[in-house]
Design a protein around this motif. Structure first.
Motif, PDB file in Angstrom:
ATOM      1  N   ALA A  87      -3.753   2.120   0.837  1.00 50.54           N
ATOM      2  CA  ALA A  87      -4.309   0.891   0.268  1.00 50.54           C
ATOM      3  C   ALA A  87      -5.574   1.191  -0.521  1.00 50.54           C
ATOM      4  O   ALA A  87      -5.771   0.673  -1.630  1.00 50.54           O
TER       5      ALA A  87
ATOM      6  N   ALA B 204       0.833  -1.192   0.000  1.00 49.53           N
ATOM      7  CA  ALA B 204       0.000   0.000   0.000  1.00 49.53           C
ATOM      8  C   ALA B 204       0.869   1.244   0.000  1.00 49.53           C
ATOM      9  O   ALA B 204       0.530   2.269  -0.589  1.00 49.53           O
TER      10      ALA B 204
ATOM     11  N   THR C 166      -0.826  -4.049   3.810  1.00 49.10           N
ATOM     12  CA  THR C 166      -0.966  -2.778   4.512  1.00 49.10           C
ATOM     13  C   THR C 166      -0.701  -3.007   5.990  1.00 49.10           C
ATOM     14  O   THR C 166      -0.709  -4.143   6.474  1.00 49.10           O
TER      15      THR C 166
ATOM     16  N   ALA D   5      -1.454   4.155   6.040  1.00 49.07           N
ATOM     17  CA  ALA D   5      -1.289   2.976   5.187  1.00 49.07           C
ATOM     18  C   ALA D   5      -2.625   2.511   4.624  1.00 49.07           C
ATOM     19  O   ALA D   5      -2.717   2.139   3.448  1.00 49.07           O
TER      20      ALA D   5
ATOM     21  N   VAL E 113       5.823  -1.402   4.350  1.00 44.39           N
ATOM     22  CA  VAL E 113       4.761  -2.148   5.040  1.00 44.39           C
ATOM     23  C   VAL E 113       5.053  -3.641   5.128  1.00 44.39           C
ATOM     24  O   VAL E 113       4.267  -4.394   5.691  1.00 44.39           O
TER      25      VAL E 113
ATOM     26  N   THR F 258      -6.312  -8.333   0.659  1.00 41.79           N
ATOM     27  CA  THR F 258      -5.493  -7.433   1.471  1.00 41.79           C
ATOM     28  C   THR F 258      -5.003  -8.149   2.720  1.00 41.79           C
ATOM     29  O   THR F 258      -5.785  -8.795   3.419  1.00 41.79           O
TER      30      THR F 258
ATOM     31  N   SER G  53       5.810  -0.964  -4.060  1.00 47.37           N
ATOM     32  CA  SER G  53       4.680  -0.077  -3.752  1.00 47.37           C
ATOM     33  C   SER G  53       4.428   0.967  -4.829  1.00 47.37           C
ATOM     34  O   SER G  53       3.462   1.716  -4.737  1.00 47.37           O
TER      35      SER G  53
END
Length: 423
Positions: A300, A157, A290, A296, A161, A320, A270
């Motif tokens: 995302a 994201a 994320t 974050a 991360v 996710t 990213s």
């Protein structure tokens, strides 16, 4: 012998015309047309999973098919389903296009407006070629005719991360389960897979960018076989060389890898590039990592919306992963799912920095202790995604999408302008 024909035509009027004319050909059995490249590849993959004989002998690809451009689609079908003869239908009968179509793997070219005699000739030639290939395959040749290995992309994201740690351990988990695994660093300017695994290797994905026909020998020369058994395709040491890897090159590289490995894990970083977008689009599973903080999660959401605007991937087709999770955080996985519109993974990865620090500093991420809660969570995620032999549906995921077969298109220099203009 009956010739099964699958037309791939986006325009309804053109589809009716092509299907009607194909139905008049001797011993022809045209199937209902598919309207876009995604459905074509999905249909062929499903048929190939049943048997080689279930595939149509001939596929007719119209020049205005989308979202994958016609020549790229011809190349994809020829690479992944070599027992299918492809005929390109186009208004341009010039020698340049003919040469490009043949290079892409087409077995013939029919010009618009379609004529009975020309179409009959092209279909017959493609069908004869298909029959010859199938006889050869029946003799024991080892040729990939189905969808090949599973491709999983891991995107962040935002920076920092945990994208690379996630990608590496998904690959390690699949390898530990006995799968043949390729790990690709598609974070072209700042990829760190080599650093995490203590690798020094001169070749990279950029060395494959200019090669139009990636043979097994060429591919093997570009791969580094790690002590864990992973086949690594690294990002270039010189970040500026990342520009050499176009979306077209990325598609060819990933297609070649999935044809020789059961699992292909791609670290996309990213930042969205044309190569990264193409890879995410053609992936079976797109994982977005994320952390459970406002910045974050907002990133995302922006990433998911951008993928949708650029027709890279729909939100509901994205998984996710919440990394560095702790029970006291205000942001929990259900809220992330609600905000992003994606499906969140059933497993979350705990915030245990101390477990990772020593192996990350030593460049020995593969030596992370088996008792590590981070490792246990990521290897559980690999099972949830079906990378270790566990069924992908094992984890509770209401409304979760099935295997995604969307493919990438040719988006131009950085791969974005074509999509913003629509189709």
């Amino acid at each position: 012998m009956t010739t099964r024909i699958l037309p791939a035509v986006g325009d309804p009027d053109a589809a009716r015309s092509v299907t009607t004319l194909a139905g008049q050909l001797p011993d022809a059995e045209p199937a209902p047309p598919v309207p876009d490249s995604t459905q074509l590849l999905d249909t062929l993959a499903r048929l190939a999973a049943d048997s080689l004989d279930a595939l149509p002998e001939v596929v007719l690809v119209h020049e205005r098919i989308g979202p994958v451009p016609a020549l790229e689609l011809v190349r994809e079908v020829a690479l992944r389903f070599p027992a299918v003869g492809v005929v390109l239908i186009t208004a341009d009968a010039g020698p340049a296009l003919l040469s490009a179509a043949m290079d892409a793997g087409a077995r013939g070219l029919a010009t618009l407006p379609l004529g009975y005699e020309e179409l009959a000739s092209r279909v017959q030639a493609a069908a004869q070629w298909s029959a010859g290939v199938r006889r050869h395959l029946g003799g024991g040749a080892e040729t990939v005719t189905g969808p090949g290995g599973t491709v999983v992309t891991v995107s962040g994201a935002k920076g920092g991360v945990g994208t690379t740690v996630t990608a590496v351990h998904l690959a390690l988990a699949a390898r530990a389960a006995g799968r043949t695994v390729a790990l690709v660093d598609m974070d072209l300017q700042s990829g760190d897979v080599a650093s995490y695994l203590d690798v020094q290797f001169r070749r990279s994905v950029a060395d494959l960018a200019a090669i139009t026909d990636i043979s097994p020998r060429v591919l093997q020369d570009a791969l580094f076989v790690h002590e864990t058994g992973l086949s690594l395709l690294l990002a270039p040491a010189e970040g500026e060389r990342g520009e050499e890897v176009t979306d077209r090159a990325a598609r060819q590289v990933v297609s070649a890898l999935r044809g020789r490995h059961e699992v292909v894990v791609v670290d996309c970083g990213s930042q969205l590039t044309g190569a990264g977008a193409a890879t995410v689009e053609m992936a079976d599973t797109a994982l977005l990592v994320t952390t459970p903080d406002v910045i974050a999660v907002r990133s995302a959401k922006r990433t998911v919306r951008m993928w949708e605007r650029l027709q890279v991937r729909k939100a509901e087709e994205t998984v996710t992963l919440v990394n560095r999770h702790h029970r006291s955080a205000e942001i929990q996985a259900p809220l992330v799912q609600k905000i992003t519109g994606t499906r969140t993974a059933a497993v979350t990865v705990p915030a245990q920095f101390k477990e990772l620090q020593a192996v990350v500093d030593a460049g020995r991420l593969h030596e992370l202790d088996a008792r590590s809660t981070v490792k246990q969570a990521l290897w559980t995620l690999a099972g949830e995604l079906g990378l270790t032999g566990a069924p992908a549906s094992a984890a509770p995921a209401p409304g979760a999408p099935g295997r995604q077969l969307a493919r990438a298109g040719d988006r131009g220099s950085l791969g974005l302008r074509r999509r913003t203009g629509g189709r």
